[in-house]
Motif scaffolding. Structure first.
Motif, PDB file in Angstrom:
ATOM      1  N   SER A 177       0.455  -1.191  -0.070  1.00  0.00           N
ATOM      2  CA  SER A 177       0.154  -0.454  -0.150  1.00  0.00           C
ATOM      3  C   SER A 177       1.349   1.287  -0.004  1.00  0.00           C
ATOM      4  CB  SER A 177      -1.217  -0.274   0.911  1.00  0.00           C
ATOM      5  OG  SER A 177      -1.696   1.067   1.410  1.00  0.00           O
ATOM      6  N   VAL A 178       1.521   1.247   0.636  1.00  0.00           N
ATOM      7  CA  VAL A 178       2.913   2.549   0.884  1.00  0.00           C
ATOM      8  C   VAL A 178       3.424   2.397  -0.148  1.00  0.00           C
ATOM      9  CG1 VAL A 178       4.787   3.159   2.406  1.00  0.00           C
ATOM     10  CG2 VAL A 178       3.747   2.517   3.585  1.00  0.00           C
ATOM     11  N   GLN A 179       3.881   1.866  -1.135  1.00  0.00           N
ATOM     12  CA  GLN A 179       4.481   1.803  -2.176  1.00  0.00           C
ATOM     13  C   GLN A 179       3.722   2.537  -3.352  1.00  0.00           C
ATOM     14  OE1 GLN A 179       6.752  -2.333  -3.059  1.00  0.00           O
ATOM     15  NE2 GLN A 179       8.095  -2.075  -1.665  1.00  0.00           N
ATOM     16  N   ALA A 180       2.925   1.580  -3.174  1.00  0.00           N
ATOM     17  CA  ALA A 180       1.672   1.892  -4.420  1.00  0.00           C
ATOM     18  C   ALA A 180       1.164   4.043  -4.193  1.00  0.00           C
ATOM     19  CB  ALA A 180       0.555   1.286  -4.413  1.00  0.00           C
ATOM     20  N   SER A 181       1.598   4.183  -3.364  1.00  0.00           N
ATOM     21  CA  SER A 181       1.252   5.785  -3.479  1.00  0.00           C
ATOM     22  C   SER A 181       2.019   6.939  -4.051  1.00  0.00           C
ATOM     23  CB  SER A 181       1.547   6.466  -1.817  1.00  0.00           C
ATOM     24  OG  SER A 181       1.219   5.206  -0.363  1.00  0.00           O
ATOM     25  N   LYS A 182       0.832   7.529  -4.934  1.00  0.00           N
ATOM     26  CA  LYS A 182       1.484   8.282  -5.885  1.00  0.00           C
ATOM     27  C   LYS A 182       1.204   9.801  -5.820  1.00  0.00           C
ATOM     28  CE  LYS A 182       1.321   4.130  -9.493  1.00  0.00           C
ATOM     29  NZ  LYS A 182       0.397   3.422 -10.207  1.00  0.00           N
ATOM     30  N   VAL A 183       1.747  10.360  -7.002  1.00  0.00           N
ATOM     31  CA  VAL A 183       1.898  11.709  -6.014  1.00  0.00           C
ATOM     32  C   VAL A 183       2.143  12.708  -7.486  1.00  0.00           C
ATOM     33  CG1 VAL A 183       2.252  13.889  -5.152  1.00  0.00           C
ATOM     34  CG2 VAL A 183       2.371  12.644  -4.059  1.00  0.00           C
ATOM     35  N   ALA A 184       0.921  13.439  -8.459  1.00  0.00           N
ATOM     36  CA  ALA A 184       1.316  14.157  -9.719  1.00  0.00           C
ATOM     37  C   ALA A 184       1.177  15.357  -8.838  1.00  0.00           C
ATOM     38  CB  ALA A 184       0.383  13.256 -10.432  1.00  0.00           C
ATOM     39  N   LEU A 185       2.969  16.273  -9.264  1.00  0.00           N
ATOM     40  CA  LEU A 185       2.585  17.535  -8.805  1.00  0.00           C
ATOM     41  C   LEU A 185       2.858  18.282 -10.154  1.00  0.00           C
ATOM     42  CD1 LEU A 185       3.375  19.752  -6.935  1.00  0.00           C
ATOM     43  CD2 LEU A 185       5.144  19.159  -7.265  1.00  0.00           C
ATOM     44  N   VAL A 240      -2.870  11.463  -5.145  1.00  0.00           N
ATOM     45  CA  VAL A 240      -2.602  12.932  -4.887  1.00  0.00           C
ATOM     46  C   VAL A 240      -2.334  13.716  -6.222  1.00  0.00           C
ATOM     47  CG1 VAL A 240      -2.273  14.593  -3.170  1.00  0.00           C
ATOM     48  CG2 VAL A 240      -2.340  12.637  -2.305  1.00  0.00           C
ATOM     49  N   VAL A 241      -3.306  15.012  -6.658  1.00  0.00           N
ATOM     50  CA  VAL A 241      -2.699  15.940  -7.378  1.00  0.00           C
ATOM     51  C   VAL A 241      -2.718  16.659  -6.818  1.00  0.00           C
ATOM     52  CG1 VAL A 241      -3.674  16.969  -9.518  1.00  0.00           C
ATOM     53  CG2 VAL A 241      -4.165  14.636  -9.396  1.00  0.00           C
ATOM     54  N   ALA A 242      -1.306  17.270  -6.746  1.00  0.00           N
ATOM     55  CA  ALA A 242      -1.139  18.982  -6.070  1.00  0.00           C
ATOM     56  C   ALA A 242      -0.002  19.776  -7.139  1.00  0.00           C
ATOM     57  CB  ALA A 242       0.456  18.613  -5.485  1.00  0.00           C
ATOM     58  N   ILE A 243      -1.094  21.034  -6.926  1.00  0.00           N
ATOM     59  CA  ILE A 243      -0.054  22.180  -7.958  1.00  0.00           C
ATOM     60  C   ILE A 243       0.422  23.304  -6.734  1.00  0.00           C
ATOM     61  CG2 ILE A 243      -0.873  24.307  -8.903  1.00  0.00           C
ATOM     62  CD1 ILE A 243      -4.035  22.649  -9.957  1.00  0.00           C
ATOM     63  N   ALA A 244       1.620  23.631  -7.564  1.00  0.00           N
ATOM     64  CA  ALA A 244       2.727  24.825  -7.094  1.00  0.00           C
ATOM     65  C   ALA A 244       3.122  25.261  -8.304  1.00  0.00           C
ATOM     66  CB  ALA A 244       3.736  23.882  -6.744  1.00  0.00           C
ATOM     67  N   HIS A 245       3.668  26.470  -7.990  1.00  0.00           N
ATOM     68  CA  HIS A 245       3.998  27.762  -9.250  1.00  0.00           C
ATOM     69  C   HIS A 245       5.529  27.599  -8.958  1.00  0.00           C
ATOM     70  CE1 HIS A 245      -0.281  27.805  -7.158  1.00  0.00           C
ATOM     71  NE2 HIS A 245      -0.364  28.560  -8.745  1.00  0.00           N
ATOM     72  N   PRO A 246       5.983  28.383  -9.546  1.00  0.00           N
ATOM     73  CA  PRO A 246       7.603  28.194 -10.378  1.00  0.00           C
ATOM     74  C   PRO A 246       8.287  29.508  -9.627  1.00  0.00           C
ATOM     75  CG  PRO A 246       6.537  29.285 -12.568  1.00  0.00           C
ATOM     76  CD  PRO A 246       4.942  29.013 -11.315  1.00  0.00           C
ATOM     77  N   TYR A 247       7.293  29.994  -8.608  1.00  0.00           N
ATOM     78  CA  TYR A 247       8.190  30.630  -7.763  1.00  0.00           C
ATOM     79  C   TYR A 247       9.695  30.408  -7.287  1.00  0.00           C
ATOM     80  CZ  TYR A 247       3.206  32.157  -6.909  1.00  0.00           C
ATOM     81  OH  TYR A 247       1.975  32.302  -6.622  1.00  0.00           O
ATOM     82  N   PRO A 248      10.618  30.921  -6.962  1.00  0.00           N
ATOM     83  CA  PRO A 248      12.046  30.517  -6.761  1.00  0.00           C
ATOM     84  C   PRO A 248      11.996  29.897  -5.345  1.00  0.00           C
ATOM     85  CG  PRO A 248      12.372  32.980  -7.539  1.00  0.00           C
ATOM     86  CD  PRO A 248      10.666  32.441  -7.137  1.00  0.00           C
ATOM     87  N   GLU A 249      11.197  30.192  -4.149  1.00  0.00           N
ATOM     88  CA  GLU A 249      11.435  29.683  -2.692  1.00  0.00           C
ATOM     89  C   GLU A 249      11.133  28.412  -2.740  1.00  0.00           C
ATOM     90  OE1 GLU A 249       9.841  33.933  -1.917  1.00  0.00           O
ATOM     91  OE2 GLU A 249       9.491  32.659  -3.434  1.00  0.00           O
ATOM     92  N   THR A 250       9.807  28.389  -3.786  1.00  0.00           N
ATOM     93  CA  THR A 250       8.912  26.476  -4.214  1.00  0.00           C
ATOM     94  C   THR A 250      10.103  25.706  -4.882  1.00  0.00           C
ATOM     95  OG1 THR A 250       6.799  28.001  -4.474  1.00  0.00           O
ATOM     96  CG2 THR A 250       7.235  25.068  -5.584  1.00  0.00           C
ATOM     97  N   ILE A 251      10.248  26.346  -5.637  1.00  0.00           N
ATOM     98  CA  ILE A 251      11.760  25.957  -6.613  1.00  0.00           C
ATOM     99  C   ILE A 251      12.726  25.097  -5.778  1.00  0.00           C
ATOM    100  CG2 ILE A 251      13.339  25.631  -8.685  1.00  0.00           C
ATOM    101  CD1 ILE A 251      10.207  25.829  -9.461  1.00  0.00           C
ATOM    102  N   GLU A 252      13.265  26.296  -4.655  1.00  0.00           N
ATOM    103  CA  GLU A 252      14.124  25.983  -4.368  1.00  0.00           C
ATOM    104  C   GLU A 252      13.653  24.694  -3.244  1.00  0.00           C
ATOM    105  OE1 GLU A 252      17.935  27.777  -0.882  1.00  0.00           O
ATOM    106  OE2 GLU A 252      16.046  28.851  -1.146  1.00  0.00           O
ATOM    107  N   PHE A 253      12.983  25.101  -2.284  1.00  0.00           N
ATOM    108  CA  PHE A 253      12.274  23.938  -0.902  1.00  0.00           C
ATOM    109  C   PHE A 253      11.968  22.453  -2.344  1.00  0.00           C
ATOM    110  CE2 PHE A 253       8.865  21.567   0.609  1.00  0.00           C
ATOM    111  CZ  PHE A 253       9.273  21.442   1.842  1.00  0.00           C
TER     112      PHE A 253
END
Length: 250
Positions: free
Chosen positions: A15-23, A198-211
């Motif tokens: 179950s753990v190995q099957a967890s997937k994230v699309a970012l 999980v489907v997650a959305i982020a943005h090309p902010y410098p802080e986000t990219i570095e994180f």
């Protein structure tokens, strides 16, 4: 008893190995700093705004590096915020609406799906969402609802037309402080373990990219696979494209 214990461990591990994230990183195309998205692993999906100064180039370069490319179409918001080029509104006729979508796709090569930029007004309306899904079905595309309103009708219309669709579950960087990013990233990990994908959305902010550069490895450490957005789709469209210019999911 030992057999029961072994099976329980096996089920939990699987179950753990099957967890997937699309970012998905969207809002790409205007700023020179947006090029930093190409430093991220190619399993991150890039969603590019149409008719932007860097959109075509970043889509091409991203595709060459193995990123899945999406089209981030501006849609009319309740707050009346300016849409920018390629925006869709409820004042358009069906012909104008679909022509605008076609032009947007023509400006961003290799795009195989769409998610909405803003759209808190337009995604609530049945007719425009019907037109959008009809266009996507024609080109074998998919739709991911950014969920900018709880009253969105986009998913329902996608299901009705037969378009593979997903909903955004996490916004990673509404707060770009280290504490804010850490909090949402931990939420992402927890949700992936609980729901499996999980489907997650982020943005090309410098802080986000570095994180992300510093922390994406934690997904693998937690048994979570980073995948392209299309890998989470519940099904693929079986209909054959009507012409060679139509984009198909692979």
């Amino acid at each position: 008893m030992r057999l029961f214990f072994f099976l329980a461990i096996l089920i939990f591990t699987t179950s753990v190995q099957a967890s997937k994230v699309a970012l998905i990183i969207d809002d790409i195309g205007y700023r020179q700093t947006d090029e930093a998205v190409l430093s991220l692993p190619n399993k991150i999906t890039l969603s590019v705004l149409p008719h932007t100064p860097l959109g075509e180039t970043l889509a091409k370069n991203g595709h060459q590096q193995g990123h899945e490319i999406m089209l981030h179409i501006p849609m009319q918001a309740l707050n009346g915020k300016k849409l920018g080029p390629g925006g869709l509104t409820n004042q358009m006729s069906e012909y104008e609406f679909k022509q605008q979508i076609d032009a947007a796709f023509n400006s961003i090569p290799y795009a195989v799906g769409v998610n909405n930029h803003m759209g808190s007004l337009l995604t609530q309306l049945d007719e425009p969402m019907q037109w959008l899904m009809e266009n996507l079905k024609h080109r074998q595309g998919y739709f991911i609802d950014s969920v900018t309103t709880r009253y969105t009708r986009a998913g329902a219309k996608a299901d009705h037309i037969g378009i593979p669709t997903l909903r955004r579950q996490v916004f990673l960087d509404n707060d770009t402080s280290k504490a804010g990013l850490e909090r949402q990233f931990n939420h992402l990990i927890s949700l992936a373990h609980h729901q499996g994908q999980v489907v997650a959305i982020a943005h090309p902010y410098p802080e986000t990219i570095e994180f992300l550069q510093n922390n994406l490895s934690r997904l693998k450490e937690n048994g979570i696979h980073l995948v392209n957005a299309s890998e989470l789709l519940p099904y693929r469209i079986a209909q054959q494209p009507t012409n060679s210019a139509t984009t198909r999911l692979k």
